[in-house]
Design a protein around this motif. Sequence first.
Motif, mmCIF file in Angstrom:
data_model
loop_
_atom_site.group_PDB
_atom_site.id
_atom_site.type_symbol
_atom_site.label_atom_id
_atom_site.label_comp_id
_atom_site.label_asym_id
_atom_site.label_seq_id
_atom_site.Cartn_x
_atom_site.Cartn_y
_atom_site.Cartn_z
ATOM 1 N N ILE A 222 -7.319 0.332 -8.824
ATOM 2 C CA ILE A 222 -6.028 1.034 -8.705
ATOM 3 C C ILE A 222 -5.316 1.071 -10.046
ATOM 4 C CG2 ILE A 222 -3.690 0.811 -7.759
ATOM 5 C CD1 ILE A 222 -5.615 2.139 -5.872
ATOM 6 N N ALA B 76 -4.437 4.959 -0.560
ATOM 7 C CA ALA B 76 -3.697 3.696 -0.420
ATOM 8 C C ALA B 76 -4.159 2.934 0.815
ATOM 9 C CB ALA B 76 -2.200 3.975 -0.351
ATOM 10 N N CYS C 294 -3.060 10.804 -1.159
ATOM 11 C CA CYS C 294 -2.562 9.536 -1.704
ATOM 12 C C CYS C 294 -2.432 8.475 -0.606
ATOM 13 C CB CYS C 294 -1.215 9.754 -2.397
ATOM 14 S SG CYS C 294 -1.322 10.761 -3.894
ATOM 15 N N VAL D 140 1.725 1.810 -3.549
ATOM 16 C CA VAL D 140 0.555 2.330 -4.264
ATOM 17 C C VAL D 140 0.421 3.828 -4.036
ATOM 18 C CG1 VAL D 140 -1.973 2.325 -4.324
ATOM 19 C CG2 VAL D 140 -0.722 0.159 -4.313
ATOM 20 N N ALA D 141 0.601 4.253 -2.783
ATOM 21 C CA ALA D 141 0.511 5.696 -2.479
ATOM 22 C C ALA D 141 1.567 6.482 -3.257
ATOM 23 C CB ALA D 141 0.673 5.913 -0.981
ATOM 24 N N SER E 152 0.826 -1.206 0.000
ATOM 25 C CA SER E 152 0.000 0.000 0.000
ATOM 26 C C SER E 152 0.864 1.262 0.000
ATOM 27 C CB SER E 152 -0.958 -0.001 1.195
ATOM 28 O OG SER E 152 -0.245 -0.157 2.407
#
Length: 927
Positions: A411, A391, A387, A122-123, A119
Motif C-alpha cells: 500500500i 482497501a 478504491c 486507505v481507500a 481500510s
Amino acid sequence: MAVVSWKEILLLTGLVVGCYWNSVSCGFAFDDVSAILDNKDLRPSTPLRNLFLNDFWGTPMAEERSHKSYRPLTVLTFRLNYLFSELNAASYHLLNVVLHAVVCVLFLRVCRLFLDRTSGLVAALLFAVHPIHTEAVTGVVGRAELLSSIFLLAAFLAYTKSTGADHSIVWTPIALTVVLVAAATLCKEQGITVVGICCVHEVFVAQGFTLPLLLDTLRHVLQGKDGFPYAVLQTLLKLIVLVISTLLLVIIRVQVIQSQLPVFTRFDNPAAVSPTPARQLTFNFLLPVNAWLLLNPSELCCDWTMGTIPLVESLLDLRNLATLMFYAFIGLLAYHSLRYRHSSAKTVIMVSPVFDCPAFHPCVKLFFPVGFVVAERVLYVPSMGFCVLVAHGFKIVSQKGHLKKISWLIIGVLLTTHTVKTFNRNWDWESEYTLFTSALKVNKNNAKLWNNVGHALENQNNYARALRYFLQATRVQPDDIGAHMNVGRTYKNLNKSKEAEEVIPGKKYATRVAPNHLNVYINLANLIRANESRLEEADQLYRQAISMRPDFKQAYISRGELLLKMNKLSDARDAYLRALELDLTNADLWYNLAIVNIEMKDPSEALKNFNHALELNPRHKLALFNSALLMQESGEPKFWPEANRRFLLYVEEEPQDANGYFNLGMLAMDANENAAAERWMRKAIGLQAGFRSALFNLALLYSQSKREIDALPVLDELLRHHPEHIKGLILKGDILMNHKKDTHGAKECFERILRMDPTNVQGKHNLCVVYFEERDLPRAERCLEETLALAPNEEYVRRHLSIVRGKMAAMSAAGHPLTATEGAAVLAEEEKERSVKEEAEEGVVKGGEEGQGADDVGKGVGDEKNARKSSAESLEGVGVDQSESLEGSQPDKRTKGKSTNEIKDIEEKRAAALKRLEEIERILSGD
C-alpha cells in the motif's frame, strides 16, 4: 458510523494539495478552450437564464450541433470564477483542487459505512492520489465530475439516514436525497446513477436481504402464502418514491434536450456506427480497458477517439478473452455479495454498482450515443468502487499475521508511485502543446492528436512545423475531412494558395459530409474569396451550403460578409436578417447588420442595431467604438455624453488601443474642453508613436488656443514620422512666419510642399507671402502670378497680386524702399481668412490616417486601423484556432460635416479676418 476526524481531513487535504499544487500553474487546454475561453455564458453580460437554455459549451440546446450536455450548475461555477478573475486559469484550477479535496473527505465518510477505520482511510488516500483523476482535477472541464460527485456522495449519505431506529421511514432525508440527486444531475448527467446505488443499499444492506432470501420472499408473496412483510412494504414505498423521482428527472432532461439525441460521427466514437457484432463486441471490450486503466494508470491519454482502440470485429479476436475475464470477475463478485449476509458481502455489493458505472456501461452506449470511446475523467466515480475494493482486499490480507507487513509495504509503494505519477501527469496539462505531445507518446494512431498538436503549433505561428503534423494526420486517417482542411488552411497561411485549394476536400469527400459538417463548404468559400475574380464562385458555395441546410446560421453570416465585399448591400442585409431569425441573441449579427446600414447611408438604423448588439453584450468592443463614432459624427451635442461613455468603456476593454483615446480627445475638442482634449491626445501619442492624426490635431489645438509655440515641437514630431504631411508643413510655416518671425524656416516648409506637389495652391501662396515679408516684391509678384495661373478663380490671390503691384508702384513714386510689415500682415490675414474659408467649404473636421475618417485636416479620425469590421463566430468542430472563422472588413466611409457651433465659429473668424483686411487695405491705399 464513525465520523471523519480533523486529522484525517487535514491528511487528505494535504495529500491532495501535495499532488495537485502544480496544476495551478497550468493553462486552459483541450476542452477547456471551448468550455471556458469560447463560452459566452461565462460573461457577466450574458443573462443568467442562458445557462439554463444552453448546453455545457454555450450552444443553444435546440441547435443540431448542440452536444446536449446540460450542466448549468457547473457552468455557474465557471461564471463565478470569471466574475472574480476573468480568464486567469489559476483560479479555475485552484477551485478544482479544493473540490477534489471535498470529494475525498465525503468519500472517506461513505467508506466508513462499509469498511473499518484503517481500510476506509486507505481507500480515501488511494482515491486522493490516483493518477486517473488528473483529467478530472487538472482539466478545468473535469469540474463537472467533481461537483456531481460531491452531490452524489451527499445524496447517498442523506439516504442512509432515511430509516429510523424502529425501522420506520424518515422522509426528510429522502426529500433531501431527491434534491441532491437533481443537483448532481445538473452538474453532470451521471449524477442520476446514485439512485441505483441507493436502491441496492436499501435492499441488500439496510434490509439485509440476500438474493436467495429475496427470491424466496417474492415466491411466498406470489403464491399467497404470506402477505407482504412490513419491512418489505416500507422498502417498496421508499423505492417507489426514488424511482418516480428519477423518472421525473429523466422526463425533464428529455424535455430540455427537446427529445433530440446529440449527433456524433464515427471519428468521435467509431464503434457507435459500426455494424453487428463489431459494435457490441467493441463496447463490451471497453469495460476491461477501463478496468485496466484503474489498475495500471501508467499510460494515460487525453483523447481515446478515432483509431486509438481498433474495433473488435470478430468473435475470434483474442481481446474478447479480456472481456470474458472481466465479466467472470464481476460475476464472482456479484455471486459472493448477493448470496451471503456478512459484512464483506455488503462491502462488495456496494462496490459493484459504483465500479460498473452506467456512465460508460455498454448497454448505455448501445442505446444512447456518446462522443467518446474512453474518457479518463468519466472514471472518477467508478474509481471509488475500485478504491473500496482494493482497501477491502488490503483489510483481508493485513489480518493474516505473516502478510500484514507486506500488505502495508504494498500500500505504501502504491500510494507513493501514484502520488509521483499524478504530480508528473499534471505537467502534461500545462498547455495544449504539452498535453497533445504527451498523448502522442501513448497513441500514434489517433489522427485527432496529430491535428491538435498542429493546432497548438499553428497558434504559435509555427506553420511549417504544424503542416508536418497535419499531413501525418491525413496519413493516419485518410478520410478525415478536418485533417485535409487543416492542411489546406496551413498551405494558405504559408502563402501556397494553389496547394491549399488542391487539398481542400471536394466532390470525392461529399458523400462523407453530413448536414452538420457543412463547414467544409464555408472554408473552401473563404479560401476562394481571397481571389477577387472568384467572388461569385464563393457565393455559390455559400448558397449550396444553405440549400442543404436552411438553418445553417454560419453560412448566412459568411455570405453576408461576402455580399458586403461585393457591394450587394441589400442582399447582405437580407442574409444577416435571415441569420437573426435563427439567433436573435447574437450580438455579432446585430453589429454586422449595423455595418451594412452604414454602407447603405442609414446611420439612424445603424445606431439602432449597434444598440441591439450592446444590449446583448454591453462590452462588445467594436459596437462600442463604432456606435460612439457614429454619435460623434452626427454633429449633435446631445449624443456626445453617451459617445464619451462608450469610448471610455472601449478603452477599458482595449487600454492599449490609441484610437480610443484619440476619439475621446476629438469629443473633448468638440466640447471646447481643451485640457481634457490635450490629455487624451497625449495618451494616444504615448501609446502609438507617430500617430499622425493625434499629432496634427494636438498641434492644431495648441494653435487655436493661442499656444503656437507649444505646437512647434508637436509638429516637428509629426514631420519626423510623416515628412510628407502637407497640412502639418503649412501650419508649421504659418507659426514660424507669424509668431517666430522665422521667414527662413517658413520658406523651407513651403518649398518642401512644392517639391512634393508643385500644384499646391496654398503652399505656393504662402511662399509668396514669405517673399513679400522678405521685401522681395518682384519675386513675390512673379510668385503670385504663377499662383494665379494655378488657381485663376481664387479672388484672394488676384487681390494680393494687386496689393503687391500697388506697393511696387508706390515705391517707385516715393523713391524709397518699402517697409513691408503692413503688407505682410495684409497677406497673412488674407491667408488666414482663405484657410478658414477653405476649411468651412470642405466641411472636413475629422480625418487622418490612424483613426476613423476620410481626411487629416482639423480634428482627425483616421481610417487605417479602426476600419469597421464585420464579426463572425467560430465553428464548433473545426478547430479552436478559429481558422475557419470568417474575417472581413469594409472600409469605413464617414460623413463629413461640422456642428452648427463650429460653423458659426468659423464664420465669425472669417468676418473678423475680412474686417482686418479691409482696414489694412484702406491704410495701404492712403499710403
